[in-house]
Enzyme design. Structure first.
Site: not given
Ligand SMILES: Nc1nc(=O)c2c([nH]1)NC[C@@H]1CN(c3ccc(C(=O)N[C@@H](CCC(=O)O)C(=O)O)cc3)C=[N+]21
Ligand SMILES: [Mg+2]
Length: 287
Positions: A52, A96, A119
């Site tokens: 981020k 987060q 969020d």
């Molecule tokens: N306050 C808060 N807001 C959120 O938006 C929030 C949070 N907490 N806690 C956790 C979850 C999860 N989340 C993700 C973000 C990016 C990928 C992402 O980029 N995923 C990649 C792969 C990443 C990897 O390889 O680990 C993909 O799917 O291609 C996934 C999940 C945001 N979250």
């Protein structure tokens, strides 16, 4: 074979649009600023937060990460949030998740200034999307819409089935689909005969956090399948949908990784820009 909905490519298009918009804002003297509060040292959370921060800077925004120890008191965390609420340079603030068990997550989310709540997790903003018109939709939900719209998937009148009812993904996603005139069925862990519902879906959104929950027999021929799951199985990242079998029956499907995930981060940036505009350029008129 299903069309693969390429989240990385769609996110790249969103980022390109955003970079231009941010350059224009900066010409007007507005540099959007995002602050992320990270509590503890969970490896996955740390890695999401780094991506981020990196993307915000890459797009020309300001980004700051406030790192607090896993045993930080709730009072101290609330104090840090208050400082960011009061800082006029900060447009967007997120904490987060998940937070350690000794901290009351609801109290923390309610402490974020609703006008900086990037969020969309503040109770006031949850109320706003219950009415169909929030300041911002939660990032993952907004990302799902971006994928559907940029892939020309119609929503009005379509049967959308959402599996999962979390406040972060399932519930707001159902509200968003409803606001776009889909016929929405919300399923969850207590749903009796899940398959009976998922087989009806023109659009199937799966956000249950259970690898392999949805197999080929659970999907209607030609359905658009959006897999929000992120599960680690034998060191590999997989969704909630059995991609290899479902890809042969669905009309379109998002992969994991490379589907919804990249959009979640891109939409966080889009939400940040929107909050910066609302707070700095419209002086509250649009709120
Ligand atoms: N306050 C808060 N807001 C959120 O938006 C929030 C949070 N907490 N806690 C956790 C979850 C999860 N989340 C993700 C973000 C990016 C990928 C992402 O980029 N995923 C990649 C792969 C990443 C990897 O390889 O680990 C993909 O799917 O291609 C996934 C999940 C945001 N979250
Ligand atoms: Mg099954």
């Amino acid at each position: 074979m299903a069309r693969i909905l390429d989240g990385k490519a769609i996110a790249a298009a969103v980022k390109q649009d955003l970079a231009m918009e941010i350059a224009q804002l900066r010409e007007c003297g507005v540099q959007p600023k995002l602050v992320v509060v990270l509590v503890g040292d969970d490896a996955a959370s740390a890695s999401y937060v780094r991506s981020k921060e990196r993307l915000a800077r890459e797009l020309g925004m300001e980004a700051e990460v406030i790192r607090l120890a896993a045993d930080v008191s709730e009072v101290e965390l609330l104090r840090q949030i208050e400082l960011q609420n009061a800082d006029d340079a900060v447009d967007a603030l997120l904490v987060q998740l998940p937070l350690p068990d000794h901290i009351d997550t609801d109290r923390v989310l309610a402490a974020v200034d609703p006008n900086k709540d990037v969020d969309g997790f503040h109770p006031q903003n949850i109320g706003r999307y219950a009415m169909g018109s929030p300041l911002v939709w939660p990032c993952t939900t907004a990302g799902i819409l971006e994928i559907l719209v940029r892939s020309s998937v119609p929503l009005a009148g379509q049967t959308a089935v959402v599996v999962g009812r979390s406040r972060i993904v399932g519930w707001p996603t159902a509200q968003l689909l409803l606001a776009h005139n889909a016929t929405v069925v919300q399923c969850h862990s207590r749903t009796k005969d899940l398959t009976e519902f998922t087989r009806q879906a023109d659009i199937l959104v799966v956000a249950a956090g259970q690898a392999g929950l949805i197999g080929v027999d659970d999907v209607r021929e030609g359905a658009v399948v959006i897999d929000v799951g992120i599960n680690r199985v034998d060191g590999r990242l997989v969704g909630d949908v059995d991609f290899d079998s479902v890809v042969a029956k669905a009309g379109a499907i998002t992969p994991v990784p490379g589907g919804v995930g990249p959009l979640t981060v891109a939409m966080l940036m889009k939400n940040t820009v929107r909050l910066a505009r609302l707070r700095r350029l419209t002086k509250g008129d649009e709120r």
